[in-house]
Write a protein that holds these residues in place. Structure first.
Motif, PDB file in Angstrom:
ATOM      1  N   PRO A 127      91.938   9.910  34.603  1.00  0.00           N
ATOM      2  CA  PRO A 127      90.654   9.225  34.828  1.00  0.00           C
ATOM      3  C   PRO A 127      89.832   9.917  35.924  1.00  0.00           C
ATOM      4  CG  PRO A 127      92.441   7.634  34.661  1.00  0.00           C
ATOM      5  CD  PRO A 127      93.080   8.997  34.704  1.00  0.00           C
ATOM      6  N   GLY A 128      88.538   9.988  35.717  1.00  0.00           N
ATOM      7  CA  GLY A 128      87.685  10.640  36.708  1.00  0.00           C
ATOM      8  C   GLY A 128      86.263  10.729  36.217  1.00  0.00           C
ATOM      9  N   GLY A 129      85.442  11.447  36.969  1.00  0.00           N
ATOM     10  CA  GLY A 129      84.051  11.595  36.575  1.00  0.00           C
ATOM     11  C   GLY A 129      83.269  12.376  37.603  1.00  0.00           C
ATOM     12  N   LYS A 130      81.952  12.275  37.490  1.00  0.00           N
ATOM     13  CA  LYS A 130      81.063  13.135  38.270  1.00  0.00           C
ATOM     14  C   LYS A 130      80.949  12.707  39.733  1.00  0.00           C
ATOM     15  CE  LYS A 130      78.278  14.064  34.182  1.00  0.00           C
ATOM     16  NZ  LYS A 130      77.026  13.758  33.469  1.00  0.00           N
ATOM     17  N   ILE A 131      80.993  13.688  40.603  1.00  0.00           N
ATOM     18  CA  ILE A 131      80.733  13.473  42.020  1.00  0.00           C
ATOM     19  C   ILE A 131      79.225  13.366  42.203  1.00  0.00           C
ATOM     20  CG2 ILE A 131      80.938  14.496  44.318  1.00  0.00           C
ATOM     21  CD1 ILE A 131      83.450  16.009  43.165  1.00  0.00           C
ATOM     22  N   GLU A 132      78.787  12.354  42.964  1.00  0.00           N
ATOM     23  CA  GLU A 132      77.355  12.143  43.149  1.00  0.00           C
ATOM     24  C   GLU A 132      76.824  12.909  44.359  1.00  0.00           C
ATOM     25  OE1 GLU A 132      76.922   7.906  43.317  1.00  0.00           O
ATOM     26  OE2 GLU A 132      77.589   7.647  41.241  1.00  0.00           O
ATOM     27  N   SER A 133      75.526  13.092  44.391  1.00  0.00           N
ATOM     28  CA  SER A 133      74.880  13.757  45.531  1.00  0.00           C
ATOM     29  C   SER A 133      75.225  13.028  46.826  1.00  0.00           C
ATOM     30  CB  SER A 133      73.368  13.757  45.311  1.00  0.00           C
ATOM     31  OG  SER A 133      72.703  14.251  46.441  1.00  0.00           O
ATOM     32  N   GLY A 134      75.646  13.779  47.845  1.00  0.00           N
ATOM     33  CA  GLY A 134      75.944  13.214  49.156  1.00  0.00           C
ATOM     34  C   GLY A 134      77.312  12.559  49.276  1.00  0.00           C
ATOM     35  N   GLU A 135      78.041  12.486  48.161  1.00  0.00           N
ATOM     36  CA  GLU A 135      79.332  11.791  48.151  1.00  0.00           C
ATOM     37  C   GLU A 135      80.450  12.764  48.517  1.00  0.00           C
ATOM     38  OE1 GLU A 135      80.993   8.457  45.037  1.00  0.00           O
ATOM     39  OE2 GLU A 135      80.467  10.397  44.200  1.00  0.00           O
ATOM     40  N   SER A 136      81.442  12.314  49.292  1.00  0.00           N
ATOM     41  CA  SER A 136      82.597  13.176  49.534  1.00  0.00           C
ATOM     42  C   SER A 136      83.474  13.152  48.286  1.00  0.00           C
ATOM     43  CB  SER A 136      83.396  12.701  50.755  1.00  0.00           C
ATOM     44  OG  SER A 136      84.382  11.759  50.394  1.00  0.00           O
ATOM     45  N   ILE A 137      84.266  14.208  48.090  1.00  0.00           N
ATOM     46  CA  ILE A 137      85.085  14.267  46.873  1.00  0.00           C
ATOM     47  C   ILE A 137      86.154  13.174  46.891  1.00  0.00           C
ATOM     48  CG2 ILE A 137      84.655  16.724  46.502  1.00  0.00           C
ATOM     49  CD1 ILE A 137      87.731  16.936  47.296  1.00  0.00           C
ATOM     50  N   GLU A 158      96.961  -0.605  42.686  1.00  0.00           N
ATOM     51  CA  GLU A 158      96.872  -2.041  42.928  1.00  0.00           C
ATOM     52  C   GLU A 158      96.036  -2.639  41.802  1.00  0.00           C
ATOM     53  OE1 GLU A 158      96.110  -2.890  47.186  1.00  0.00           O
ATOM     54  OE2 GLU A 158      94.664  -4.341  46.373  1.00  0.00           O
ATOM     55  N   GLY A 159      96.638  -3.563  41.061  1.00  0.00           N
ATOM     56  CA  GLY A 159      95.925  -4.177  39.954  1.00  0.00           C
ATOM     57  C   GLY A 159      96.529  -3.783  38.626  1.00  0.00           C
ATOM     58  N   THR A 160      95.920  -4.272  37.548  1.00  0.00           N
ATOM     59  CA  THR A 160      96.379  -3.947  36.193  1.00  0.00           C
ATOM     60  C   THR A 160      95.277  -3.169  35.490  1.00  0.00           C
ATOM     61  OG1 THR A 160      97.621  -6.017  36.154  1.00  0.00           O
ATOM     62  CG2 THR A 160      97.218  -4.947  34.029  1.00  0.00           C
ATOM     63  N   PHE A 191      87.990   6.420  39.713  1.00  0.00           N
ATOM     64  CA  PHE A 191      89.229   5.831  39.218  1.00  0.00           C
ATOM     65  C   PHE A 191      89.098   4.312  39.110  1.00  0.00           C
ATOM     66  CE2 PHE A 191      93.548   4.240  39.320  1.00  0.00           C
ATOM     67  CZ  PHE A 191      94.209   5.104  38.448  1.00  0.00           C
ATOM     68  N   ARG A 192      88.509   3.709  40.136  1.00  0.00           N
ATOM     69  CA  ARG A 192      88.312   2.255  40.103  1.00  0.00           C
ATOM     70  C   ARG A 192      87.427   1.852  38.931  1.00  0.00           C
ATOM     71  NH1 ARG A 192      87.180   2.698  45.559  1.00  0.00           N
ATOM     72  NH2 ARG A 192      85.004   2.191  45.116  1.00  0.00           N
ATOM     73  N   GLU A 193      86.337   2.590  38.738  1.00  0.00           N
ATOM     74  CA  GLU A 193      85.401   2.248  37.674  1.00  0.00           C
ATOM     75  C   GLU A 193      86.056   2.384  36.294  1.00  0.00           C
ATOM     76  OE1 GLU A 193      81.371   3.708  40.086  1.00  0.00           O
ATOM     77  OE2 GLU A 193      81.915   4.681  38.197  1.00  0.00           O
ATOM     78  N   GLU A 194      86.880   3.408  36.116  1.00  0.00           N
ATOM     79  CA  GLU A 194      87.447   3.686  34.790  1.00  0.00           C
ATOM     80  C   GLU A 194      88.690   2.860  34.483  1.00  0.00           C
ATOM     81  OE1 GLU A 194      87.896   7.706  33.563  1.00  0.00           O
ATOM     82  OE2 GLU A 194      85.728   7.904  33.365  1.00  0.00           O
TER      83      GLU A 194
END
Lengths: 160, 160
Positions: free
Chosen positions: B29-39, B89-91, B47-50
């Motif tokens: 799971p993963g995706g695009k790094i946004e402008s100004g965001e640390s990796i 943490e979580g399902t 990961f949380r979103e997906e």
């Protein structure tokens, strides 16, 4: 997006730094990552080109997003990959087209003139375990406006 | 340049993978790094979103330059940052808009259908110590043309 790799060598409690002519600020030797190049290859290549020496066992210590703002507008953004190495092979150049190469005690990283984000990054690279991540936001005159930092270390689950 | 962060969770000798609908290939799971965001922030957020879960103690394991070639021409290039975490943490969701989330034994990474570079990266992330770097060159149909790999581990000089 521009990507920069730099590398700080630690040897006999000293570090090799490049004094840039314009402001007299210190940086770790490094430069631009080329298309298709791995960041590891880039850090080694740039260090060799700038110092004339080969770093020993380089290892990545930090990945940073650098943002330059003019008021609320982002005017530039790039990534910085910072490596550390324990020693080098060869004798570094003294004067280069990029600036002057000098050995300084590790603790001088606390007070030598440099960008404040670089100070945070280089102190982590030479003194701490693990990997550091973060975003540094500067004015166009390199005044630090904001920094956010995260750190991680390799888990016990590796090879468990 | 596009930058992607992904994260593989290892738990009870299994890993959580996303089966993509188009080819049936597996990815972390993963995706695009946004402008100004640390990796690091990006990998956690994606990961949380997906998956709907929070990864525990994520740590960076690999940085890759991905190149797509049509004959001699580079038609695309991006960077991939691969993290590992020991548990979550979580399902996790089961069906998502991105594909189906499934737990698989770690050793299945050797034979599940996936891009060959991803196989190299994910096996390193879950089984080896240190950091891996490299460049993977693919055709536009994701046939691996070439890979170059480097590995480093934290030196003894850290905190010495």
């Amino acid at each position: 997006m521009q990507r920069i790799a730099n590398l700080i060598v630690r040897k006999d409690n000293k570090v090799l730094l490049l004094k840039k002519p314009r402001r007299g600020w210190y940086v770790a030797p490094g430069g631009k990552i080329e298309s298709g190049e791995s960041i590891f290859t880039a850090a080694n290549r740039e260090f060799r080109e700038e110092t004339g020496t080969i770093p020993l066992n380089p290892h990545l210590k930090g990945i940073y997003t650098m943002v330059i703002k003019n008021d609320q507008d982002i005017v530039n953004e790039w990534m910085l990959f910072t490596f550390v190495a324990d020693g080098l092979e060869g004798t570094p150049y003294e004067d280069t087209v990029e600036g002057v190469l000098e050995w300084h005690p590790i603790e001088s990283l606390h007070h030598l003139p440099m960008a404040e984000g670089d100070r945070t990054n280089l102190l982590f690279a030479v003194n701490e375990k693990g990997m550091q991540y973060g975003t540094f936001t500067y004015t166009e005159d390199f005044e630090l406006l904001n920094e956010t930092i995260q750190i991680s270390t390799e888990g016990d689950g590796i090879n468990a």
